[in-house]
Enzyme design. Sequence first.
Site, mmCIF file in Angstrom:
data_model
loop_
_atom_site.group_PDB
_atom_site.id
_atom_site.type_symbol
_atom_site.label_atom_id
_atom_site.label_comp_id
_atom_site.label_asym_id
_atom_site.label_seq_id
_atom_site.Cartn_x
_atom_site.Cartn_y
_atom_site.Cartn_z
ATOM 1 N N CYS A 146 0.810 -1.227 0.000
ATOM 2 C CA CYS A 146 0.000 0.000 0.000
ATOM 3 C C CYS A 146 0.839 1.272 0.000
ATOM 4 O O CYS A 146 0.325 2.350 -0.286
ATOM 5 C CB CYS A 146 -0.929 0.002 1.206
ATOM 6 N N HIS A 173 -3.817 7.146 2.260
ATOM 7 C CA HIS A 173 -4.133 5.811 1.746
ATOM 8 C C HIS A 173 -5.539 5.470 2.221
ATOM 9 O O HIS A 173 -5.836 5.557 3.418
ATOM 10 C CB HIS A 173 -3.111 4.799 2.275
ATOM 11 N N ASN A 179 -10.564 -1.020 -0.783
ATOM 12 C CA ASN A 179 -9.143 -0.716 -0.597
ATOM 13 C C ASN A 179 -8.368 -1.400 -1.729
ATOM 14 O O ASN A 179 -8.253 -2.617 -1.746
ATOM 15 C CB ASN A 179 -8.701 -1.236 0.776
#
Lengths: 81, 348
Positions: free
Chosen positions: B116, B265, B295
């Site tokens: 990520c 994020h 996500n």
Amino acid sequence: MSELNERLQSIFRDILEDQDLTICDSATSDEVPGWDSFAQVKLIIAMEESFGVTFTMHEAVEIKSVAGFKNALAAKGVTAK
Amino acid sequence: MGYSSGILAADYSLGSELVSYEELEQRFGAEAMKKVYSGSGIRNRRVAAKGVCGSDLAFEAAERLLDSRKVDRSSIDLVIHCTQSPDYFVPSTACLLHERLGLKKTCGAFDINLSCSQYVYGLSVAHSMIASGIASTVLLLTGDTVSHSVHPCDRALVPLMGDGGSATLLGRTGEHEGFLGFELGTDGSGQDYLKIPAGGYRNPASQETSLEVTDADGNTRSRQNLYMNGAAVFHFAISVVPKTVNRILQKLGLRQEDIDLFLFHQANQYMLDYLVKKLRIAPEKTHFHLENTGNTSGSTLPIVLTEACRAGKVKPGALILMIVFGAGLSWAATVMRWPENAMSAASQ
């Protein structure tokens, strides 16, 4: 009930949304309804804010009982009165 | 001191298949999904069809970006692909994308293997390449199919994860524009908290690693599936993000009120709300985009950046702070001044 126990019980009741919940030292995340990983996150945050302490990431994983929280808090200088 | 560089354009693509709230209600139960939605803020997620790779999503985003902005492909002299779901172990997926996109032979290509946090790491490398004069125009791609690594009966991860790809064009900017600085960080002691334990060279895939186990919370997975310890990762994020924001602001001599837009994020809404509250960021100074995408790992930041552009929140001269965090454990932040020569956001 000590002040510490009252504060812990209040936090558990708020986070687990159960105002009748009674906690004891031996209670574990496997036994208390609703104490899943998301509740664990909320409990950690609530404890940090209520007691002005900081848990480590590893503590956030390893604490799985009420006694675990009390021991970790005691190690940070928070004790029962 | 080298050349200044910044983002000139960004775009993204999502997996073509919708995994809806209602579908997961059938799989995991209404009560479980209600709880997941209230915590994650993710209602629907878009995942890639079987056989579609992260590079396909990156390619789609790149084609859209290059065509819509009429970018001369011969101007690109470096392509970087960030992914943890490569097409092959060898060669780098960036080389395959280089070929598919019809880039020139004198254009470099390599992958960055991070989760990520990949996008800001990718930006830092692209910036360094431009600042040093090694490249003048860089195409930074992201693309992952995380959903393909998640067991369909993992109730902790299936509702969260989506698949996406992105393309970002970087080039030289005016002297006081573009990237002002970066802050990178790693805590390898948390490597086990977000991991696919088997399938690589350390623990090759075998009959043993493919055995499926159901844990106490009812999540089923094998050692070849993605595992996340939610409590650990959440705690890591809420600890590291505020410290990193403060560190980069201090490093650059900026105050929090100088920042016009904070982009995080997009892991889950509960975490984002907590961070915004803890950092005392005004709601209009941030942007979210995860409710119907999920996500998408390393692509969430370019996705939310693109959407913030479309929402009119990104204007030339604006100071933007972007921060990412994920497996590793790894994190990175950057502050940039949006350049005058940035191309306008493409319509949806």
